[in-house]
Design an enzyme around this catalytic site. Structure first.
Site, PDB file in Angstrom:
ATOM      1  N   ASP A 128       1.011  -1.050  -0.051  1.00  0.00           N
ATOM      2  CA  ASP A 128      -0.106   0.064   0.164  1.00  0.00           C
ATOM      3  C   ASP A 128       1.067   1.408  -0.047  1.00  0.00           C
ATOM      4  OD1 ASP A 128      -2.765   0.632   1.671  1.00  0.00           O
ATOM      5  OD2 ASP A 128      -1.907   1.879   0.545  1.00  0.00           O
ATOM      6  N   GLU A 154      -2.601   0.174  -4.393  1.00  0.00           N
ATOM      7  CA  GLU A 154      -2.762  -1.066  -3.634  1.00  0.00           C
ATOM      8  C   GLU A 154      -2.537  -2.288  -4.464  1.00  0.00           C
ATOM      9  OE1 GLU A 154      -5.639  -1.998  -0.858  1.00  0.00           O
ATOM     10  OE2 GLU A 154      -5.969   0.300  -0.414  1.00  0.00           O
TER      11      GLU A 154
END
Length: 369
Positions: free
Chosen positions: A13, A108
């Site tokens: 992330d 992500e």
DNA sequence: TCTGGGGTCCTAGGACCC
DNA sequence: TCTGGGGTCCTAGGACCC
């Protein structure tokens, strides 16, 4: 412990991604509060830099609120094309490690290390190397979680950000999960969290210990699923890069539209955009839908299914206009948002021909897609 | 404080058919 | 005269995610 839970899956992330890219590209913004999002009167925050978060600014917050909390912030509209460039570079790093990459959004992705790394120690070594490569090659930091399934990998990346690294081993699951509020579970939003709180279920431990039949009575199939997550179990396989199931365009207008002719013109414009994207992607749709939000935020959608797949702009415009006039209870208060979308997508014949043409070399991947 | 835009998935109810 | 049971298709709304 299921067979699937012997996997080693990582989740990456990017930290405050949009804001971090803006600080990367403009050194004058570094160390300062940066807020990226819609700049109009009805905009919301997409990403706030960590400096802005200390003022209380966060994602999905109305811009008007953010400006009050952080009057000296730097407010920027998103530059998606630039974010996509960097996102592609990060993804290529992941793909150089394993083909088992599942993209969730621009910032992500999951990557499955089960095959490449037979133990968690080896997987941790590889995942740390990925994190280092991302920093070296993009000048941006990310947070990485590693665990026996997707849920725990994603949770790990959230627990130690920014610039974090967190491994959740199967034997440590309970210790990590139990004290967390139930809202931290992927798929539990505000509504479900309130419902759970109403049942006296505040933390993951409470959820884990709640009788299964009570959960199922109150929440249906979601109850069962949530309890599995509370135990740290998640069988969902790594997704392939799935084809899109719908395409849509919608706009919230900075001032409510009241003129019917203007509303129609907007519907046609949105429909034309959607049709254009359909054609560019060599797709046909069998469902056309329209969405209208009134000033009081009540939102209506209407859709119709066709016997055949279509992609003609004129036709999609006509169907959208028909739905607007015949099916939406328009009032004289005006409209706040208009959207047009299509679904039930199929590959158009032009694209099918090219796929068949490439069958010898690409047949397997085409079949898997 | 006043609520984006792009999606996915789930549920519930009605129409229709056998 | 008061009402089956199942399956499928379709629609509308809503929760959720980034």
């Amino acid at each position: 412990v299921t067979v699937l839970d012997t996997r080693r899956i990582a989740h990456l992330d990017m930290d405050a991604f949009f804001a971090a890219v803006e600080q990367l590209d403009d050194p004058a913004l570094r160390g300062k509060p940066v807020i990226v999002g819609g700049l109009g009167p009805r905009g919301v925050v997409a990403t706030a830099s960590y400096e802005a978060r200390t003022c209380g600014v966060g994602s999905a917050m109305p811009m008007a609120v953010a400006r009050r909390l952080c009057p000296h912030g730097n407010y920027l509209r998103p530059r998606f094309a630039r974010y996509k460039e960097i996102s592609d570079r990060v993804r290529s790093i992941l793909r150089s490690i394993t083909p088992m990459v599942e993209t969730i959004s621009l910032d992500e992705a999951f990557f499955d290390l089960s095959t490449r790394c037979p133990t968690f120690d080896l997987a941790e070594e590889t995942a740390r190397a990925v994190k280092t490569r991302v920093r070296v090659e993009t000048d941006l930091t990310c947070s990485v979680g590693l665990g026996p399934n997707r849920f725990l990998a994603k949770l790990g990346s959230e627990l130690d950000k920014p610039d974090g690294f967190c491994v959740i081993l199967p034997e440590g699951v309970r210790e990590v999960l139990d004290p967390l509020p139930v809202g931290r579970i992927w798929g539990v939003g505000q509504v479900t969290e309130r419902r759970l709180q109403g049942l006296g279920i505040l933390r993951v431990r409470d959820l884990r210990l709640t009788p299964a039949n009570l959960l199922e009575r109150e929440l249906g199939s979601m109850g069962r699923r949530l309890q599995q997550l509370a135990r740290g179990e998640d069988d969902t396989p790594m997704g392939r890069e799935a084809a899109a199931r719908s395409i849509s365009r919608e706009v919230t207008y900075s001032h409510d539209l009241t003129d019917l002719l203007e509303i129609e013109a907007e519907v046609r414009k949105l429909a034309a955009h959607v049709a254009d994207q359909l054609q560019r992607e060599h797709l046909l749709c069998r469902t056309v839908r329209i969405k209208v939000r009134f000033p009081d935020f009540r939102t209506h959608t209407r859709q119709l299914r066709l016997g055949v797949g279509v992609d003609a702009a004129g036709l999609i415009e006509q169907l959208a206009i028909h739905l607007l006039h015949d099916r939406i209870p328009l009032r004289d208060t005006g409209v706040r948002l208009i959207g047009v979308g299509v679904a039930d997508l199929s590959v158009s014949s032009a694209r099918q021909l090219s796929l068949f043409g490439g069958e010898k070399s690409h047949g397997r991947s085409a079949a898997a897609a």
